[in-house]
Design a protein around this motif. Structure first.
Motif, PDB file in Angstrom:
ATOM      1  N   LEU A  38      11.985   5.690   3.536  1.00  0.00           N
ATOM      2  CA  LEU A  38      12.258   5.472   2.113  1.00  0.00           C
ATOM      3  C   LEU A  38      11.752   4.104   1.659  1.00  0.00           C
ATOM      4  CD1 LEU A  38      15.861   6.965   1.826  1.00  0.00           C
ATOM      5  CD2 LEU A  38      13.721   7.948   0.963  1.00  0.00           C
ATOM      6  N   THR A  39      11.859   3.112   2.526  1.00  0.00           N
ATOM      7  CA  THR A  39      11.368   1.782   2.187  1.00  0.00           C
ATOM      8  C   THR A  39       9.858   1.796   2.009  1.00  0.00           C
ATOM      9  OG1 THR A  39      13.204   0.748   3.363  1.00  0.00           O
ATOM     10  CG2 THR A  39      11.269  -0.616   2.976  1.00  0.00           C
ATOM     11  N   ALA A  40       9.160   2.509   2.873  1.00  0.00           N
ATOM     12  CA  ALA A  40       7.701   2.613   2.750  1.00  0.00           C
ATOM     13  C   ALA A  40       7.318   3.290   1.442  1.00  0.00           C
ATOM     14  CB  ALA A  40       7.123   3.370   3.942  1.00  0.00           C
ATOM     15  N   ILE A  41       8.052   4.321   1.068  1.00  0.00           N
ATOM     16  CA  ILE A  41       7.784   5.021  -0.190  1.00  0.00           C
ATOM     17  C   ILE A  41       8.020   4.087  -1.373  1.00  0.00           C
ATOM     18  CG2 ILE A  41       8.612   6.864  -1.717  1.00  0.00           C
ATOM     19  CD1 ILE A  41       9.150   8.491   0.876  1.00  0.00           C
ATOM     20  N   ARG A  42       9.148   3.354  -1.349  1.00  0.00           N
ATOM     21  CA  ARG A  42       9.441   2.419  -2.441  1.00  0.00           C
ATOM     22  C   ARG A  42       8.393   1.320  -2.531  1.00  0.00           C
ATOM     23  NH1 ARG A  42      14.594   1.375  -0.261  1.00  0.00           N
ATOM     24  NH2 ARG A  42      15.572   3.383  -0.233  1.00  0.00           N
ATOM     25  N   ASP A  48       1.972   0.585  -6.785  1.00  0.00           N
ATOM     26  CA  ASP A  48       1.350   1.405  -7.817  1.00  0.00           C
ATOM     27  C   ASP A  48       1.755   0.916  -9.207  1.00  0.00           C
ATOM     28  OD1 ASP A  48      -0.228   3.646  -8.670  1.00  0.00           O
ATOM     29  OD2 ASP A  48       1.647   4.694  -9.128  1.00  0.00           O
ATOM     30  N   TYR A  49       3.025   0.592  -9.381  1.00  0.00           N
ATOM     31  CA  TYR A  49       3.534   0.099 -10.659  1.00  0.00           C
ATOM     32  C   TYR A  49       2.847  -1.217 -11.035  1.00  0.00           C
ATOM     33  CZ  TYR A  49       6.862  -1.630 -14.122  1.00  0.00           C
ATOM     34  OH  TYR A  49       7.437  -2.124 -15.265  1.00  0.00           O
ATOM     35  N   ILE A  50       2.732  -2.131 -10.088  1.00  0.00           N
ATOM     36  CA  ILE A  50       2.082  -3.422 -10.346  1.00  0.00           C
ATOM     37  C   ILE A  50       0.606  -3.220 -10.681  1.00  0.00           C
ATOM     38  CG2 ILE A  50       1.376  -5.596  -9.277  1.00  0.00           C
ATOM     39  CD1 ILE A  50       4.073  -5.482  -7.738  1.00  0.00           C
ATOM     40  N   ALA A  51      -0.062  -2.332  -9.944  1.00  0.00           N
ATOM     41  CA  ALA A  51      -1.482  -2.076 -10.212  1.00  0.00           C
ATOM     42  C   ALA A  51      -1.675  -1.524 -11.621  1.00  0.00           C
ATOM     43  CB  ALA A  51      -2.040  -1.107  -9.173  1.00  0.00           C
TER      44      ALA A  51
END
Length: 75
Positions: A38-42, A48-51
Protein backbone atom coordinates in the motif's frame (compact mmCIF):
# COMPACT_ATOMS: atom_id res chain seq x y z
CA UNK A 1 23.13 -0.25 40.38
CA UNK A 2 21.05 -3.20 39.28
CA UNK A 3 22.27 -5.23 36.35
CA UNK A 4 20.03 -7.16 34.07
CA UNK A 5 21.27 -10.50 32.90
CA UNK A 6 20.47 -11.53 29.38
CA UNK A 7 21.03 -15.11 28.51
CA UNK A 8 21.85 -16.03 24.94
CA UNK A 9 19.92 -18.91 23.53
CA UNK A 10 20.93 -20.92 20.53
CA UNK A 11 18.10 -21.45 18.11
CA UNK A 12 18.10 -24.58 16.02
CA UNK A 13 16.95 -24.65 12.42
CA UNK A 14 13.84 -26.59 13.42
CA UNK A 15 13.10 -24.11 16.20
CA UNK A 16 13.50 -21.17 13.82
CA UNK A 17 11.10 -22.81 11.35
CA UNK A 18 8.55 -23.39 14.09
CA UNK A 19 8.80 -19.73 15.10
CA UNK A 20 8.49 -18.43 11.55
CA UNK A 21 5.56 -20.71 10.79
CA UNK A 22 3.63 -19.77 13.92
CA UNK A 23 0.30 -18.09 13.17
CA UNK A 24 1.26 -14.87 15.00
CA UNK A 25 4.47 -14.39 13.04
CA UNK A 26 2.76 -15.26 9.76
CA UNK A 27 -0.01 -12.74 10.48
CA UNK A 28 2.57 -10.06 11.31
CA UNK A 29 4.50 -10.78 8.10
CA UNK A 30 1.33 -10.72 6.03
CA UNK A 31 0.32 -7.41 7.58
CA UNK A 32 3.77 -5.91 7.01
CA UNK A 33 3.79 -7.02 3.36
CA UNK A 34 0.33 -5.58 2.82
CA UNK A 35 1.37 -2.24 4.34
CA UNK A 36 4.51 -2.18 2.18
CA UNK A 37 2.44 -2.76 -0.96
CA UNK A 38 0.00 0.00 0.00
CA UNK A 39 2.89 2.36 0.72
CA UNK A 40 4.35 1.72 -2.73
CA UNK A 41 0.97 2.45 -4.31
CA UNK A 42 0.59 5.68 -2.31
CA UNK A 43 4.10 6.75 -3.26
CA UNK A 44 3.40 6.29 -6.96
CA UNK A 45 0.08 8.13 -6.64
CA UNK A 46 1.85 11.05 -4.96
CA UNK A 47 4.51 11.18 -7.68
CA UNK A 48 1.76 11.17 -10.31
CA UNK A 49 -0.07 13.99 -8.51
CA UNK A 50 3.11 16.11 -8.29
CA UNK A 51 3.93 15.47 -11.96
CA UNK A 52 0.43 16.62 -12.98
CA UNK A 53 0.79 19.77 -10.88
CA UNK A 54 4.15 20.57 -12.46
CA UNK A 55 2.68 19.98 -15.93
CA UNK A 56 -0.22 22.33 -15.14
CA UNK A 57 2.20 25.04 -13.97
CA UNK A 58 4.33 24.56 -17.10
CA UNK A 59 1.29 24.77 -19.39
CA UNK A 60 -0.02 27.94 -17.74
CA UNK A 61 3.04 29.81 -19.02
CA UNK A 62 3.22 32.00 -15.93
CA UNK A 63 6.71 30.78 -15.08
CA UNK A 64 9.56 29.32 -17.11
CA UNK A 65 9.19 25.53 -17.54
CA UNK A 66 10.68 23.35 -14.85
CA UNK A 67 13.76 21.50 -16.02
CA UNK A 68 14.62 18.10 -14.64
CA UNK A 69 17.73 18.19 -12.53
CA UNK A 70 18.45 14.47 -12.60
CA UNK A 71 21.87 14.97 -14.16
CA UNK A 72 22.94 17.43 -11.49
CA UNK A 73 21.55 15.17 -8.75
CA UNK A 74 23.52 12.19 -10.10
CA UNK A 75 26.83 14.02 -9.68
Amino acid sequence: MASSSMQKTIVTYAGALRSINSPDVRADLDGACEQLALTAIRLMENFDYIAKQLHTIDMSGSTPPFKPRWKSLRK
